[in-house]
Scaffold this active site. Structure first.
Site, PDB file in Angstrom:
ATOM      1  N   SER A 123      89.327 -42.611  54.921  1.00  0.00           N
ATOM      2  CA  SER A 123      88.372 -42.907  53.848  1.00  0.00           C
ATOM      3  C   SER A 123      88.516 -44.343  53.370  1.00  0.00           C
ATOM      4  CB  SER A 123      88.638 -42.041  52.620  1.00  0.00           C
ATOM      5  OG  SER A 123      88.761 -40.718  52.950  1.00  0.00           O
ATOM      6  N   HIS A 144      83.656 -40.222  59.551  1.00  0.00           N
ATOM      7  CA  HIS A 144      84.082 -39.896  58.185  1.00  0.00           C
ATOM      8  C   HIS A 144      83.334 -38.674  57.678  1.00  0.00           C
ATOM      9  CE1 HIS A 144      84.468 -41.001  53.701  1.00  0.00           C
ATOM     10  NE2 HIS A 144      85.599 -40.482  54.112  1.00  0.00           N
ATOM     11  N   GLU A 156      79.660 -39.997  58.375  1.00  0.00           N
ATOM     12  CA  GLU A 156      79.471 -41.429  58.623  1.00  0.00           C
ATOM     13  C   GLU A 156      80.112 -41.791  59.958  1.00  0.00           C
ATOM     14  OE1 GLU A 156      79.340 -43.304  54.172  1.00  0.00           O
ATOM     15  OE2 GLU A 156      81.286 -42.644  54.888  1.00  0.00           O
TER      16      GLU A 156
END
Ligand SMILES: NC(=O)c1ccc[n+]([C@@H]2O[C@H](COP(=O)([O-])OP(=O)(O)OC[C@H]3O[C@@H](n4cnc5c(N)ncnc54)[C@H](O)[C@@H]3O)[C@@H](O)[C@H]2O)c1
Length: 504
Positions: A123, A144, A156
């Site tokens: 992250s 992600h 993502e």
């Protein structure tokens, strides 16, 4: 059902919160999944938990029993990375530590086939920095996921500086095969979702810092008037202030102390005091009794003798006149409360700019629809008699009222303008395409609209006016309008319109 060409063998390293969700997602989509954890038996435990989740879904009619049986049979547990030798993709979801991740990626390079993709679920670390420790950084990317993985339908796909374009394309296809929406994001702090989500937290905290009203009132106004599912303080309690506080600091530092992301000094003492949120039983709210104080104050009686003058330039002049009923007057009298509806500035500035008596002026937010919730703001000089008249008038009908202290842009204007401005800057910097950005925010943050579409609904020129007002009153560069927004507002274009191609 996937055909054999589409079916991949996916490795998941780390069988914690995220790893389990990722295993469940890919197995349910019909892929083969190998799960590895450094703690002996942890991968097996994770697969048992995922299997139990499949049973629950079948019992609730949300998963076909045959599909659950196949998915269970497609999962295998390992205590060693060597179990990943036939994977076409490995997703790492281990502890958030650069050196540990780099060691795992180095080991994986020696185990998986040459064409296999190596992805990290980090992250907050740079994908490029994890990739830099690899012999073939071109096959390393970020993938992600959001917690809980099966329910948060967005992923993502992050290209590191050296990631090959076909790796991103393959990952997008693979994500699409799970039914989730893949968002292509640049390797920039917070990627897209966590970057776009900064505005709600930082502005909510800023409003609280300025003692404009309580955190309960900020949450309530943003839920009722703007349509956020949760206010910033409810969200901070859900994610945990210790976790969110670290993210706020990290993104601010990673963007070289960009004023837009400046964290609040209200946060560290609360973390130090253990007020982490739901998980510690108390954060901004108390959770022991499963109850939260949320009732607004009762409206006062309308004071005798006061009449109501409404600025004819006010966007909601007609509706406000109707609310004032028999108290409304066309010409201001000596004992009239003076109602104005400014954009982007505080009530004091609005009174002075209009040549009004600040002691009798009250500002009403023109942004939210008046029938849902009404926010009114006093100048620094407003007398209680006129405050009460405005409050009583606005409380007629069903909508609730929140009375706030003087502040540029009330609550909704201010927070929404900042959310739109940050999104405009993401578009300007090409961190994501406009379409990806809009979907990322809707799906990843649960906002009722994508931020640029939301800005279009308010009106780009109006958002620009609000930001310019905020910057003028506060002198704070955090409110400087992004060029993407300012240009489109001046040209009368949608905020969703991309930059024209520079050549064919
Ligand atoms: N939790 C979230 O909401 C969330 C959301 C998005 C991304 N992430 C990221 O996902 C990653 C994992 O987070 P999490 O919340 O699942 O953590 P977690 O602590 O729940 O699980 C991590 C797992 O990795 C295992 N592990 C640690 N080192 C290992 C190694 N060298 N080899 C194999 N296994 C190892 C641990 O035993 C543990 O089971 C982190 O990078 C985190 O930043 C977390």
């Amino acid at each position: 059902m996937l055909n054999t060409d589409q079916q991949q063998t996916v490795g998941v390293v780390g069988a914690g919160t995220m790893g389990r969700g990722i295993v469940q997602l890919f197995a349910a989509a019909g892929h083969r999944v190998h799960c590895v954890d450094a703690v002996p038996g942890a991968a097996r435990d994770a697969l048992d938990a995922v299997g139990a989740m499949f049973d629950t879904l079948v019992a609730k009619g949300r998963m076909d029993a045959d599909a659950a049986r196949l998915a269970r049979g497609a999962m295998s547990a390992h205590d060693d990375l060597a179990g990943l030798a036939d994977c076409t993709l490995v997703i790492e979801a281990i502890v958030e530590d650069l050196s540990v991740k780099r060691t795992v990626f180095g080991d994986l390079e020696r185990i998986v086939p040459r064409e296999a993709i190596l992805a990290t679920n980090t992250s907050s670390l740079m994908v490029s920095e994890i990739a830099a420790g690899c012999e073939r950084p071109e096959r390393v990317a970020g993938l992600h996921f959001f917690n809980p993985v099966p329910l948060m339908r967005v992923v993502e796909v992050i290209a590191g500086v050296r990631t090959a374009p076909d790796v991103v394309a393959r990952l997008r296809t693979l994500v699409a095969s799970t039914g989730h929406r893949a968002i292509a994001a640049a390797d920039q702090p917070g990627f897209v979702v966590n970057h776009a989500g900064r505005g709600l937290y930082t502005e909510g905290l800023r409003i609280l810092e300025e003692q404009v009203c309580t955190h309960v009132e900020i949450d309530r106004v943003l839920r009722l008037s703007a349509g956020f599912r949760m206010g910033p303080f409810e969200l901070l309690d859900l994610t945990g202030l210790d976790v969110s506080g670290r993210v706020m600091e990290a993104i601010y530092e990673q963007f070289q102390q960009e004023p837009r992301f400046r964290p609040s000094s209200l946060v560290p003492p609360r973390i130090a005091a253990g007020l982490h949120g739901r998980k510690s039983g108390e954060g901004w709210y108390r959770y022991q009794d499963c109850e939260r104080e949320d009732a607004g104050l009762p409206a006062p009686a309308f004071p005798d003798g006061v009449s109501v003058w409404i600025d004819p330039e006010a966007p909601d002049a007609e509706r406000l006149c109707a609310l004032a009923g028999s108290h409304a007057v066309g010409q201001a009298e000596a004992d009239s409360v003076l109602i104005v509806q400014p954009w982007g500035v505080d009530a004091t500035t609005a009174a002075l700019e209009r040549g009004l008596d600040a002691a009798r002026t009250v500002a009403v937010d023109p942004l939210p629809r008046l029938d849902r919730h009404r926010t009114a703001m006093m100048t620094a000089a407003t007398l209680p008699r006129y405050r009460d008249a405005a409050h009583a008038m606005l409380a007629s009908g069903d909508a609730g009222v929140t009375m706030i202290a003087d502040s540029p842009g009330f609550i909704c204007q201010r927070v929404l303008a900042v959310v739109v401005n940050i999104a405009a800057n993401i578009a300007q910097r090409g961190i994501a395409t406009v379409d990806d950005l809009e979907d990322a925010v809707r799906l990843g943050l649960g906002y009722p609209d994508g931020p640029l579409g939301w800005g279009d609904a308010i009106g780009p020129a109006r958002v620009l006016t609000i930001l310019e007002g905020l910057q003028r009153v506060t002198g704070d560069p955090r409110y400087r309008p992004a060029p993407w927004l300012a240009r489109r507002a001046r040209l009368g274009l949608s905020l969703l319109s991309p930059e024209p191609a520079r050549h064919d």
